[in-house]
Design a protein around this motif. Structure first.
Motif, short mmCIF file in Angstrom:
data_model
loop_
_atom_site.label_atom_id
_atom_site.label_comp_id
_atom_site.label_asym_id
_atom_site.label_seq_id
_atom_site.Cartn_x
_atom_site.Cartn_y
_atom_site.Cartn_z
N HIS A 1 41.32 37.70 42.64
CA HIS A 1 41.79 38.63 43.71
C HIS A 1 42.43 37.96 44.80
O HIS A 1 42.13 36.78 45.12
N ASN B 1 45.46 42.07 50.81
CA ASN B 1 46.39 42.85 50.62
C ASN B 1 47.87 42.34 51.32
O ASN B 1 48.93 42.84 51.04
N LEU C 1 43.65 46.67 43.25
CA LEU C 1 43.49 45.52 44.10
C LEU C 1 44.65 44.67 43.69
O LEU C 1 45.54 44.67 42.57
#
Length: 360
Positions: free
Chosen positions: A105, A108, A128
């Motif tokens: 991950h 943003n 994500l």
């Protein structure tokens, strides 16, 4: 409170352990690579910030810049050397190829890191920004376990700023998996049973495995349907008998009518005083699925402790005369796949169907 000690010198055992990569690297590349490995072993996480903290600052800036940007090493050549080293260390005659994917991950605001896309994470149940890595892992079902190779999944989209306008070939995850398996066989690794979760339980992947002449145990989605003969004759609108005399029923409904159940697990051990332990109740049949053409051996595997049910597709025989059921047939994702994901799980040795056990 822990104190971080700057990493300025390479550990000798790391230098020795990675020496097999020297033919593919320059001296400075090998020095920098072993310095990174030393920083990781001494406690840093695998990201640039943590690695930098483990090094003397003035050393880390030039080392990371040179290693990761300017002095690019050729990864395919290093992978070949890595597999050759594995073959020297282990005598591999069989085992399991485990295929899965994982996501790294990012925030943003991430835009320029290679391989980052907006992807759906089924664990987090949301979209994500992440890098999706598909990997191939080997296990002998006991103590020998190691990663073989990996591929970065590229989503078919124009939003790839890090490519700087260069075209990039996008492949499906199952294509990447087949590519890795083909490469492993080309490197003269043994033919092993392929284990995957339900994301790979689709026809193109199974067809590819058959072309490679590989055995497989693949979890399939319980939403799949089985083709069975119609209970009543189907007629066309004109009243004639229809050519297709089959109907579709769900996997749970189909196996509900099968009464033959095999209880699998550990036999009693009189020496240690351990009692019989049933791990799975299984039902097996050869069926035709609506989503995957041809005949397939399908297994329903129920965990009586967790009250969970999984369905496995395989081309392996369930029982051989005079031999115990194959380990791989009982559950792929609850055994090997959890093992190489870092979960504490030991693979049992499967025995003959247990007598005196309630199979209801």
């Amino acid at each position: 409170m822990t104190m971080k000690i700057p990493c300025a010198k390479r550990l000798p055992f790391i230098v020795t352990g990675l020496s097999f990569l020297q033919p593919a690297l320059t001296n400075i590349q090998f020095s920098n690579l072993t310095l990174i490995a030393t920083a990781l072993v001494l406690g840093a996480k695998f990201n640039l910030t943590e690695i930098s903290r483990m090094w003397l600052k003035e050393k880390s800036v030039s080392t990371l810049s040179y290693l990761l940007s300017d002095a690019k090493f050729y990864i395919p050549e290093m992978e070949i050397l890595y597999v050759a080293q594995l073959q020297k260390m282990y005598k591999l005659t069989g085992g399991y190829y485990c295929i899965d994917d994982t996501m790294k991950h990012h925030t943003n605001f991430c835009k320029w890191i290679h391989g980052v896309f907006v992807l759906f994470d089924h664990a987090a149940k949301t979209n994500l920004k992440a890098t999706c890595i598909v990997f191939l892992y080997y296990s002998d079902g006991g103590f020998i376990k190691f990663p073989i190779t990996y591929r970065i999944y590229h989503k078919d989209t124009d939003c790839m700023s890090w490519q700087r306008g260069k075209p990039k070939e996008c492949k499906a995850k199952y294509d990447l998996a087949l590519e890795m398996l083909e490469w492993a066989l080309k490197m003269e690794l043994p033919k092993c049973i392929v284990l995957t979760d339900s994301w790979f339980g689709i026809e193109p992947f199974i067809t590819g495995l058959k072309k490679l002449c590989l055995s497989y145990v693949i979890e399939v989605k319980r939403s799949y349907k089985i083709k069975v003969p119609c209970k009543k004759t189907k007629l066309t609108p004109s009243g004639r008998k229809a050519k297709n005399q089959t109907e579709l029923i769900s996997l749970p409904e189909y196996f509900r009518d099968i009464t033959s159940v095999i209880a699998c697990g550990f036999d009693a051990d009189d020496k240690s005083g351990k009692k019989v332990k049933v791990l799975y109740h299984t039902k097996t049949d050869t069926v035709r699925l609506n989503s995957i053409s041809g005949k397939h051996r399908l297994i329903e595997s129920k965990d009586p402790a967790k009250k969970t049910t999984k369905y496995l597709l395989t081309n392996e025989p369930m029982n051989l005369p005079g031999k115990p059921p194959r380990l791989s047939l009982l559950t792929a994702t609850d055994g090997l796949l959890k093992n190489f994901s870092g979960m504490p799980n030991s693979l049992p040795i499967w025995r003959e169907p247990l007598s005196g056990v309630n199979k209801a």
